[in-house]
Design a protein around this motif. Structure first.
Motif, PDB file in Angstrom:
ATOM      1  N   LEU A  89       0.797  -1.226   0.000  1.00 19.88           N
ATOM      2  CA  LEU A  89       0.000   0.000   0.000  1.00 19.88           C
ATOM      3  C   LEU A  89       0.830   1.278   0.000  1.00 19.88           C
ATOM      4  O   LEU A  89       0.355   2.318  -0.462  1.00 19.88           O
ATOM      5  CB  LEU A  89      -0.921   0.008   1.231  1.00 19.88           C
ATOM      6  N   ILE A  90       2.044   1.213   0.536  1.00 15.47           N
ATOM      7  CA  ILE A  90       2.836   2.436   0.704  1.00 15.47           C
ATOM      8  C   ILE A  90       4.117   2.400  -0.106  1.00 15.47           C
ATOM      9  O   ILE A  90       4.476   3.367  -0.778  1.00 15.47           O
ATOM     10  CB  ILE A  90       3.147   2.660   2.201  1.00 15.47           C
ATOM     11  N   GLY A  91       4.825   1.280  -0.055  1.00 24.47           N
ATOM     12  CA  GLY A  91       6.053   1.176  -0.836  1.00 24.47           C
ATOM     13  C   GLY A  91       7.157   0.456  -0.088  1.00 24.47           C
ATOM     14  O   GLY A  91       6.937  -0.065   1.004  1.00 24.47           O
ATOM     15  N   PRO A  92       8.352   0.450  -0.677  1.00 27.26           N
ATOM     16  CA  PRO A  92       9.477  -0.246  -0.053  1.00 27.26           C
ATOM     17  C   PRO A  92       9.817   0.372   1.305  1.00 27.26           C
ATOM     18  O   PRO A  92       9.595   1.545   1.549  1.00 27.26           O
ATOM     19  CB  PRO A  92      10.623  -0.047  -1.045  1.00 27.26           C
ATOM     20  N   ILE A  93      10.369  -0.445   2.168  1.00 26.44           N
ATOM     21  CA  ILE A  93      10.855   0.021   3.451  1.00 26.44           C
ATOM     22  C   ILE A  93      12.144  -0.729   3.765  1.00 26.44           C
ATOM     23  O   ILE A  93      12.221  -1.957   3.605  1.00 26.44           O
ATOM     24  CB  ILE A  93       9.827  -0.168   4.581  1.00 26.44           C
ATOM     25  N   ASP A  94      13.164   0.019   4.157  1.00 26.45           N
ATOM     26  CA  ASP A  94      14.436  -0.600   4.538  1.00 26.45           C
ATOM     27  C   ASP A  94      14.311  -1.124   5.960  1.00 26.45           C
ATOM     28  O   ASP A  94      14.035  -0.355   6.894  1.00 26.45           O
ATOM     29  CB  ASP A  94      15.573   0.414   4.443  1.00 26.45           C
ATOM     30  N   LEU A  95      14.531  -2.410   6.123  1.00 20.71           N
ATOM     31  CA  LEU A  95      14.432  -3.026   7.436  1.00 20.71           C
ATOM     32  C   LEU A  95      15.816  -3.324   7.969  1.00 20.71           C
ATOM     33  O   LEU A  95      16.704  -3.746   7.211  1.00 20.71           O
ATOM     34  CB  LEU A  95      13.606  -4.308   7.365  1.00 20.71           C
ATOM     35  N   PRO A  96      16.042  -3.126   9.254  1.00 19.92           N
ATOM     36  CA  PRO A  96      17.354  -3.386   9.842  1.00 19.92           C
ATOM     37  C   PRO A  96      17.755  -4.851   9.698  1.00 19.92           C
ATOM     38  O   PRO A  96      16.924  -5.740   9.480  1.00 19.92           O
ATOM     39  CB  PRO A  96      17.170  -3.013  11.322  1.00 19.92           C
ATOM     40  N   GLU A  97      19.039  -5.112   9.874  1.00 18.86           N
ATOM     41  CA  GLU A  97      19.564  -6.473   9.821  1.00 18.86           C
ATOM     42  C   GLU A  97      18.865  -7.345  10.853  1.00 18.86           C
ATOM     43  O   GLU A  97      18.661  -6.932  11.999  1.00 18.86           O
ATOM     44  CB  GLU A  97      21.065  -6.451  10.125  1.00 18.86           C
ATOM     45  N   GLY A  98      18.457  -8.539  10.416  1.00 23.05           N
ATOM     46  CA  GLY A  98      17.811  -9.476  11.319  1.00 23.05           C
ATOM     47  C   GLY A  98      16.316  -9.253  11.485  1.00 23.05           C
ATOM     48  O   GLY A  98      15.648 -10.007  12.173  1.00 23.05           O
ATOM     49  N   PHE A  99      15.762  -8.194  10.843  1.00 22.18           N
ATOM     50  CA  PHE A  99      14.321  -7.901  10.963  1.00 22.18           C
ATOM     51  C   PHE A  99      13.543  -8.895  10.127  1.00 22.18           C
ATOM     52  O   PHE A  99      13.881  -9.153   8.990  1.00 22.18           O
ATOM     53  CB  PHE A  99      14.064  -6.479  10.474  1.00 22.18           C
TER      54      PHE A  99
END
Length: 393
Positions: A383-393
Motif C-alpha cells: 500500500l505504501i512502498g518499499p521500506i528498509d528493514l534493519p539487519e535481522g528484521f
C-alpha cells in the motif's frame, strides 16, 4: 487399571463449580462432557485465531530470521509451563492458571511494544491503545467463533484475571472499561491467586528466556551478565556442578537453574504470605488488600535490577531501537492509509467499518492489532512502498 489421582486443591483456590458464570448463558454449561468451566476456557483460547497468530508476533526480536528465537506464542507456552508448576505447588487451580498464561498476550499488536506505542499515538484522539485492554476486547468482541454472540464467552474468573492480573485497576482505558461495563469484573479489587501466579510467571519467563535469546543474538554476553548478582550467583553454582564442561554449553543450564531458583523462592514466600494473611477462600484473597504471590524481599530487589539491566542492554540496544523505529513507521503508515482510504481495508473488515469517530478509528486499530509482523510488513509494501528493514528484521 489404576484410578486417576484425585486433585486436592487449597481452600483458597478458584473453584470452577463456584464460578460466577459467563456473560452469555450456554445450555448445559456445567455438565458438558468431562471438562469444567476453566478447562473449556483454556481450550477456547488455544483454538482461537488470535492465539494462533501469536506464532508470528514479536517477543523480543521483530520478525526474526532465526527459527530458534522466541515469539509471542512460544513465550506464552513457556509462561503457562511455569504457571502450572507454581499453581500445583500452591494447591491452586492449574487449568485457570494455564488459561490466563496462554491468553495474557493475545492483545499485543505486531512488533510488540514498538507496535503498541505506534497505535497508542495514532489513537490519541480516540482513547488510545493498550495491549491489556485489547486482550479483553479481543476475547469478548473481536473473536467470533459462535453463532449467537461475539467473543469466546469466557468465564468471569478468566476475564477478571486477565483484566487485573497486575493488581487493581483504578483508571481503566476505554477497551477495558467497555468489557467491564458489559460484564462487571470488580476492577478495584485484587485478583485470584491464579491470576497473580500468571502475572509473575510472565516475569520469570521473559526475565530468563530473553537472556537466552539475547545471548543467541549476540546482543548480550556472559561477561556483561555477571554484573547482576542473581545471574552471577547462579552461574557460580552451575560452574561448580559442571566444572569440566565448556562455558558455551552452559548458558541454557544457567537459564534453567535461574528459573528454578526464582520459582522456589516465589513458592516459599507465597506460602508464608498466605499463612500470615489467614485467607481461607478465594473471596478472602480478593479482599486481602495486597498481592499474596511474590518474591522474597532480597530476590525482588535482584529481579528488578535484572530488569533494569535488560532494558539498558537488550531492549534498548541500538539494533533494537533501529528495529523499533522501522516498526513504528510501518504501523503509523498503515493506520494513516486505512483511515483515509477505506477501500484498502479487506472486505470483511470494511463491511463493519463505522462511519463515526471514535468507533471508526478503533475498528481500524482492531484490524492492525490483529496483524502478524510479516502481514503488516507485506501490507505496508503493497500500500505504501518499499521500506528498509534493519539487519535481522
Amino acid at each position: 487399571m489404576t484410578a486417576p489421582a484425585t486433585i486436592v486443591r487449597a481452600s483458597y483456590a478458584a473453584d470452577p463449580a463456584s464460578s460466577r458464570g459467563r456473560l452469555h448463558d450456554e445450555e448445559g454449561d456445567g455438565v458438558r462432557g468431562p471438562r469444567d468451566a476453566f478447562q473449556r476456557d483454556r481450550d477456547r483460547v488455544i483454538h482461537s485465531i488470535s492465539f494462533r497468530r501469536l506464532r508470528h508476533k514479536t517477543q523480543v526480536f521483530m520478525a526474526p530470521d532465526g527459527d530458534h528465537f522466541r515469539v509471542r506464542l512460544t513465550h506464552s507456552i513457556e509462561v503457562a509451563q511455569i504457571g502450572r508448576a507454581i499453581a500445583r505447588a500452591l494447591g491452586l487451580n492449574e487449568d485457570l492458571t494455564e488459561a490466563l498464561c496462554l491468553a495474557h498476550d493475545i492483545g499485543h499488536p505486531p512488533f510488540g511494544h514498538a507496535g503498541e506505542d505506534a497505535l497508542k499515538a495514532a489513537m490519541a484522539t480516540a482513547g488510545g491503545f493498550d495491549h491489556n485492554g485489547h486482550t479483553l476486547r479481543t476475547l469478548t468482541e473481536i473473536e467470533r467463533p459462535y453463532p449467537l454472540w461475539n467473543g469466546l464467552n469466557l468465564s468471569w474468573e478468566t476475564l477478571e484475571g486477565l483484566a487485573k492480573h497486575n493488581g487493581p485497576v483504578r483508571h481503566p482505558g476505554w477497551a477495558l472499561a467497555a468489557a467491564n461495563a458489559a460484564f462487571p469484573l470488580d476492577l478495584a479489587g485484587w485478583s485470584s491467586l491464579e491470576a497473580q501466579v500468571a502475572a509473575i510467571s510472565d516475569d520469570i519467563a521473559y526475565d530468563n528466556h530473553d537472556i537466552d535469546d539475547g545471548l543467541r543474538a549476540g546482543l548480550l554476553t556472559l561477561d556483561q551478565l555477571m554484573a547482576q548478582p542473581l545471574v552471577a550467583r547462579t552461574w557460580v553454582a552451575v560452574r561448580a556442578r559442571f566444572p569440566t564442561v565448556d562455558e558455551t554449553r552452559l548458558a541454557r543450564e544457567l537459564i534453567r537453574s535461574q528459573i528454578g531458583e526464582m520459582v522456589t523462592d516465589l513458592i516459599a514466600e507465597t506460602q508464608q504470605r498466605i499463612a500470615d494473611s489467614g485467607v481461607t477462600s478465594a473471596d478472602d484473597v480478593r479482599q486481602a488488600g495486597r498481592a499474596l504471590v511474590g518474591f522474597s524481599d532480597s530476590l525482588r530487589v535482584e529481579e528488578r535490577d535484572l530488569k533494569r539491566f535488560m532494558y539498558a542492554n537488550l531492549y534498548h540496544h541500538p539494533r533494537q531501537l533501529e528495529a523499533a523505529e522501522a516498526a513504528h513507521r510501518i504501523v503509523t503508515g498503515l493506520f494513516a492509509v486505512y483511515a483515509t482510504r477505506a477501500d484498502t481495508i479487506p472486505i470483511e473488515w470494511r463491511d463493519r467499518l463505522p462511519d463515526q469517530e471514535p468507533a471508526r478509528s478503533r475498528h481500524i486499530a482492531d484490524f492492525i492489532a490483529g496483524m502478524t509482523d510479516r502481514y503488516a510488513i507485506a501490507r505496508y509494501r503493497e500500500l505504501i512502498g518499499p521500506i528498509d528493514l534493519p539487519e535481522g528484521f
